[in-house]
Design a protein around this motif. Structure first.
Motif, PDB file in Angstrom:
ATOM      1  N   ALA A   1       2.602  10.629  -9.612  1.00  0.00           N
ATOM      2  CA  ALA A   1       1.843  10.883 -10.836  1.00  0.00           C
ATOM      3  C   ALA A   1       0.974  12.130 -10.698  1.00  0.00           C
ATOM      4  CB  ALA A   1       0.968   9.669 -11.160  1.00  0.00           C
ATOM      5  N   TRP A   2       0.351  12.290  -9.550  1.00  0.00           N
ATOM      6  CA  TRP A   2      -0.496  13.465  -9.290  1.00  0.00           C
ATOM      7  C   TRP A   2       0.334  14.750  -9.306  1.00  0.00           C
ATOM      8  CZ3 TRP A   2      -5.621  14.114  -9.179  1.00  0.00           C
ATOM      9  CH2 TRP A   2      -6.170  15.218  -8.534  1.00  0.00           C
ATOM     10  N   LEU A   3       1.491  14.740  -8.658  1.00  0.00           N
ATOM     11  CA  LEU A   3       2.356  15.917  -8.610  1.00  0.00           C
ATOM     12  C   LEU A   3       2.870  16.281  -9.997  1.00  0.00           C
ATOM     13  CD1 LEU A   3       3.885  18.026  -6.917  1.00  0.00           C
ATOM     14  CD2 LEU A   3       5.713  16.342  -6.630  1.00  0.00           C
ATOM     15  N   LEU A   4       3.300  15.290 -10.756  1.00  0.00           N
ATOM     16  CA  LEU A   4       3.795  15.560 -12.111  1.00  0.00           C
ATOM     17  C   LEU A   4       2.690  16.120 -13.002  1.00  0.00           C
ATOM     18  CD1 LEU A   4       6.040  12.407 -12.730  1.00  0.00           C
ATOM     19  CD2 LEU A   4       6.795  14.760 -12.286  1.00  0.00           C
ATOM     20  N   PHE A   5       1.478  15.595 -12.827  1.00  0.00           N
ATOM     21  CA  PHE A   5       0.358  16.075 -13.632  1.00  0.00           C
ATOM     22  C   PHE A   5       0.105  17.559 -13.377  1.00  0.00           C
ATOM     23  CE2 PHE A   5      -4.194  17.054 -13.750  1.00  0.00           C
ATOM     24  CZ  PHE A   5      -4.470  16.816 -15.088  1.00  0.00           C
ATOM     25  N   TRP A   6       0.007  17.964 -12.123  1.00  0.00           N
ATOM     26  CA  TRP A   6      -0.294  19.355 -11.823  1.00  0.00           C
ATOM     27  C   TRP A   6       0.887  20.279 -12.109  1.00  0.00           C
ATOM     28  CZ3 TRP A   6      -4.911  21.120 -11.777  1.00  0.00           C
ATOM     29  CH2 TRP A   6      -5.977  20.292 -11.402  1.00  0.00           C
ATOM     30  N   THR A   7       2.093  19.770 -11.983  1.00  0.00           N
ATOM     31  CA  THR A   7       3.256  20.571 -12.387  1.00  0.00           C
ATOM     32  C   THR A   7       3.186  20.883 -13.882  1.00  0.00           C
ATOM     33  OG1 THR A   7       4.624  19.579 -10.658  1.00  0.00           O
ATOM     34  CG2 THR A   7       5.773  20.633 -12.490  1.00  0.00           C
ATOM     35  N   LEU A   8       2.826  19.862 -14.663  1.00  0.00           N
ATOM     36  CA  LEU A   8       2.669  20.067 -16.098  1.00  0.00           C
ATOM     37  C   LEU A   8       1.562  21.069 -16.387  1.00  0.00           C
ATOM     38  CD1 LEU A   8       3.350  19.245 -19.015  1.00  0.00           C
ATOM     39  CD2 LEU A   8       1.684  17.390 -18.782  1.00  0.00           C
ATOM     40  N   MET A   9       0.453  20.975 -15.661  1.00  0.00           N
ATOM     41  CA  MET A   9      -0.658  21.912 -15.871  1.00  0.00           C
ATOM     42  C   MET A   9      -0.242  23.350 -15.589  1.00  0.00           C
ATOM     43  SD  MET A   9      -3.266  20.188 -16.957  1.00  0.00           S
ATOM     44  CE  MET A   9      -4.588  21.382 -16.710  1.00  0.00           C
ATOM     45  N   VAL A  10       0.535  23.552 -14.527  1.00  0.00           N
ATOM     46  CA  VAL A  10       1.000  24.909 -14.188  1.00  0.00           C
ATOM     47  C   VAL A  10       1.930  25.428 -15.272  1.00  0.00           C
ATOM     48  CG1 VAL A  10       2.416  26.242 -12.577  1.00  0.00           C
ATOM     49  CG2 VAL A  10       0.716  24.635 -11.706  1.00  0.00           C
ATOM     50  N   LEU A  11       2.860  24.620 -15.722  1.00  0.00           N
ATOM     51  CA  LEU A  11       3.813  25.060 -16.744  1.00  0.00           C
ATOM     52  C   LEU A  11       3.116  25.400 -18.053  1.00  0.00           C
ATOM     53  CD1 LEU A  11       6.736  22.527 -16.119  1.00  0.00           C
ATOM     54  CD2 LEU A  11       6.634  24.948 -15.467  1.00  0.00           C
ATOM     55  N   VAL A  12       2.138  24.581 -18.440  1.00  0.00           N
ATOM     56  CA  VAL A  12       1.387  24.863 -19.677  1.00  0.00           C
ATOM     57  C   VAL A  12       0.601  26.158 -19.541  1.00  0.00           C
ATOM     58  CG1 VAL A  12      -0.520  24.050 -21.122  1.00  0.00           C
ATOM     59  CG2 VAL A  12       1.268  22.447 -20.391  1.00  0.00           C
ATOM     60  N   ALA A  13      -0.034  26.356 -18.378  1.00  0.00           N
ATOM     61  CA  ALA A  13      -0.814  27.583 -18.171  1.00  0.00           C
ATOM     62  C   ALA A  13       0.084  28.819 -18.216  1.00  0.00           C
ATOM     63  CB  ALA A  13      -1.545  27.502 -16.829  1.00  0.00           C
ATOM     64  N   VAL A  14       1.253  28.763 -17.607  1.00  0.00           N
ATOM     65  CA  VAL A  14       2.183  29.895 -17.627  1.00  0.00           C
ATOM     66  C   VAL A  14       2.646  30.194 -19.046  1.00  0.00           C
ATOM     67  CG1 VAL A  14       4.486  30.660 -16.905  1.00  0.00           C
ATOM     68  CG2 VAL A  14       2.958  29.565 -15.257  1.00  0.00           C
ATOM     69  N   GLU A  15       2.953  29.135 -19.811  1.00  0.00           N
ATOM     70  CA  GLU A  15       3.422  29.334 -21.189  1.00  0.00           C
ATOM     71  C   GLU A  15       2.323  29.937 -22.057  1.00  0.00           C
ATOM     72  OE1 GLU A  15       5.943  29.362 -24.469  1.00  0.00           O
ATOM     73  OE2 GLU A  15       6.331  29.217 -22.306  1.00  0.00           O
ATOM     74  N   ASP A  16       1.098  29.438 -21.920  1.00  0.00           N
ATOM     75  CA  ASP A  16      -0.021  30.018 -22.695  1.00  0.00           C
ATOM     76  C   ASP A  16      -0.246  31.481 -22.316  1.00  0.00           C
ATOM     77  OD1 ASP A  16      -0.375  27.624 -23.977  1.00  0.00           O
ATOM     78  OD2 ASP A  16      -2.052  26.958 -22.715  1.00  0.00           O
TER      79      ASP A  16
ATOM     80  N   PRO B   1       0.802  -1.217   0.000  1.00  0.00           N
ATOM     81  CA  PRO B   1       0.000   0.000   0.000  1.00  0.00           C
ATOM     82  C   PRO B   1       0.835   1.267   0.000  1.00  0.00           C
ATOM     83  CG  PRO B   1      -0.911  -1.603   1.526  1.00  0.00           C
ATOM     84  CD  PRO B   1       0.390  -2.162   1.056  1.00  0.00           C
ATOM     85  N   THR B   2       1.958   1.296   0.731  1.00  0.00           N
ATOM     86  CA  THR B   2       2.786   2.497   0.778  1.00  0.00           C
ATOM     87  C   THR B   2       3.349   2.824  -0.592  1.00  0.00           C
ATOM     88  OG1 THR B   2       3.382   2.032   3.074  1.00  0.00           O
ATOM     89  CG2 THR B   2       4.809   3.539   1.861  1.00  0.00           C
ATOM     90  N   ARG B   3       3.842   1.823  -1.307  1.00  0.00           N
ATOM     91  CA  ARG B   3       4.382   2.059  -2.643  1.00  0.00           C
ATOM     92  C   ARG B   3       3.297   2.528  -3.600  1.00  0.00           C
ATOM     93  NH1 ARG B   3       8.624  -2.958  -3.706  1.00  0.00           N
ATOM     94  NH2 ARG B   3      10.120  -2.393  -2.081  1.00  0.00           N
ATOM     95  N   SER B   4       2.098   1.974  -3.458  1.00  0.00           N
ATOM     96  CA  SER B   4       0.989   2.414  -4.306  1.00  0.00           C
ATOM     97  C   SER B   4       0.685   3.891  -4.084  1.00  0.00           C
ATOM     98  CB  SER B   4      -0.254   1.570  -4.015  1.00  0.00           C
ATOM     99  OG  SER B   4      -0.029   0.224  -4.295  1.00  0.00           O
ATOM    100  N   LYS B   5       0.673   4.302  -2.825  1.00  0.00           N
ATOM    101  CA  LYS B   5       0.395   5.703  -2.516  1.00  0.00           C
ATOM    102  C   LYS B   5       1.488   6.616  -3.049  1.00  0.00           C
ATOM    103  CE  LYS B   5      -2.188   4.555   1.691  1.00  0.00           C
ATOM    104  NZ  LYS B   5      -2.179   4.599   3.184  1.00  0.00           N
ATOM    105  N   ILE B   6       2.741   6.180  -2.908  1.00  0.00           N
ATOM    106  CA  ILE B   6       3.851   6.996  -3.406  1.00  0.00           C
ATOM    107  C   ILE B   6       3.770   7.138  -4.921  1.00  0.00           C
ATOM    108  CG2 ILE B   6       6.362   7.062  -3.688  1.00  0.00           C
ATOM    109  CD1 ILE B   6       6.608   5.774  -0.935  1.00  0.00           C
ATOM    110  N   ALA B   7       3.505   6.026  -5.606  1.00  0.00           N
ATOM    111  CA  ALA B   7       3.408   6.064  -7.066  1.00  0.00           C
ATOM    112  C   ALA B   7       2.275   6.988  -7.511  1.00  0.00           C
ATOM    113  CB  ALA B   7       3.190   4.648  -7.604  1.00  0.00           C
ATOM    114  N   PHE B   8       1.139   6.894  -6.835  1.00  0.00           N
ATOM    115  CA  PHE B   8       0.007   7.755  -7.186  1.00  0.00           C
ATOM    116  C   PHE B   8       0.330   9.218  -6.904  1.00  0.00           C
ATOM    117  CE2 PHE B   8      -4.083   9.804  -6.725  1.00  0.00           C
ATOM    118  CZ  PHE B   8      -4.847   9.219  -7.733  1.00  0.00           C
ATOM    119  N   ALA B   9       0.967   9.503  -5.775  1.00  0.00           N
ATOM    120  CA  ALA B   9       1.317  10.885  -5.415  1.00  0.00           C
ATOM    121  C   ALA B   9       2.281  11.491  -6.422  1.00  0.00           C
ATOM    122  CB  ALA B   9       1.919  10.921  -4.012  1.00  0.00           C
TER     123      ALA B   9
END
Length: 354
Positions: free
Chosen positions: A13-28, A3-11
């Motif tokens: 993925a979640w962090l990378l997703f929102w980091t990408l969203m912020v970078l795209v929004a700033v560039e636009d 369970p701990t590894r599952s949570k880390i993997a999900f976290a």
């Protein structure tokens, strides 16, 4: 995956997703000529903050339904039933944060009419939640698969241990019966030898009891029992059998099925020594061949019967074969072969565990 590894993997993925969203929004925003870079950062980070909080609450609430992963339709239906709560909670919370930060910065946050905002943000949020629901389903399914495999392995291990203990218990009365039968035979022919044999039998019984109901024992422990048994049998047959030992020191710690050497010796005494009047020479040898133990018991007078296909019907050999199969599968073997001009070789091969 625990369970701990599952949570880390999900976290991650979640962090990378929102980091990408912020970078795209700033560039636009920069391409549209904007200069207040904090605004697109605020838009996406406020969405990330509220979405993370809602996801955390949903996970705490929905964890007790993880067992439904075995029925995907029910599990996905449960996740879909929570979407309206996301829409109702997400949009007011996100826009409240944005309006508050803009007001603190002395600016006004302008956006489309609320109806359009609700429809657009709800659709976008549904896509986001659907994406991460699929990721969560994959992680939970994989964890459940590994858990089921682990439970199967534990059950197989317990079943194998129970089988080995049952087989070991089966050997003990068989072995004791033959030992006592030996003493009984000597009592009618030579009381002095019977008395001496009783002393050896005491060592024999101590060695047998020391093994208890253990499924495995070292070769050194097995040889203690086998030597005591050979001593008793040599007394019984008085010059008709001589046992010689050729044991390499590096084999003494190898694990093998408990009470496995003695039945092989017993097989020689029963099928060869008892049927021969001339002396029989028996040689017990143990060597290591790489990662394998080769244990051989040879005599110079035995003859294999027509039904001896490397096994024979005896309890001792069939019992040992069953235990070898339970411990090592097809990696271990027990074979009998005819020697020329006379004699039988019994060879036990199994992987070394030490």
């Amino acid at each position: 995956m625990n369970p701990t590894r599952s949570k880390i993997a999900f976290a991650i993925a979640w962090l990378l997703f929102w980091t990408l969203m912020v970078l795209v929004a700033v560039e636009d925003y920069r391409r549209d000529g904007g200069s207040a870079w904090w605004q697109p950062v605020l838009w996406e980070s406020s969405s990330a903050l509220v979405a993370t909080l809602l996801l955390f609450l949903q996970r705490r609430h929905g964890a007790r339904f993880d067992h439904l992963i075995a029925t995907p339709l029910r599990w996905f239906a449960l996740q879909a039933s929570m979407l309206p709560l996301y829409w109702i909670a997400f949009i007011p919370s996100v826009f409240a944060i944005r309006h508050a930060v803009y007001a603190l910065a002395g600016a006004s946050y302008d956006h489309e009419p609320w109806g359009q905002v609700f429809v657009y943000e709800s659709m976008k949020l549904t896509v986001f939640i659907g994406l991460f629901t699929m990721i969560g389903f994959g992680l939970l399914s994989y964890r459940e698969l590994l858990g089921a495999r682990l439970r199967e392995e534990r059950a197989a291990s317990l079943l194998r241990e129970a089988q080995l203990q049952s087989l070991a218990r089966q050997m003990q009365p068989h072995f004791l019966f033959n030992a006592l039968n030996t003493i009984s035979s000597l009592m009618h022919t030579d009381v002095a030898r019977a008395d001496a044999t009783l002393v050896q039998l005491a060592d024999l019984l101590r060695a047998a009891l020391a093994l208890g109901e253990r499924p495995q024992a070292t070769l050194g422990e097995e040889l203690r029992l086998a030597r005591a048994y050979a001593g008793v049998m040599e007394q019984r047959f008085d010059g008709r059998a001589q046992v010689h030992w050729r044991i390499d020191d590096d084999t003494l710690g190898v694990q093998l099925p408990a009470m496995s050497v003695q039945p092989l010796l017993e097989n020689v005494f029963k099928h060869t020594v008892e049927r021969q009047r001339a002396p029989t020479r028996i040689t017990v040898s143990a060597t290591r061949d790489g990662a394998w133990l080769a244990l051989r018991i040879e005599d110079d007078r035995g003859v294999l019967g027509p039904d001896a296909d490397g096994g024979g019907p005896g309890l001792g050999l069939s019992n040992l074969r069953a235990r070898l199969a339970a411990l090592h599968g097809d990696r271990a073997s027990l074979s009998l072969s005819q020697l020329a001009p006379a004699g039988v070789r019994t060879e036990l091969r199994l992987p070394c565990a030490s």
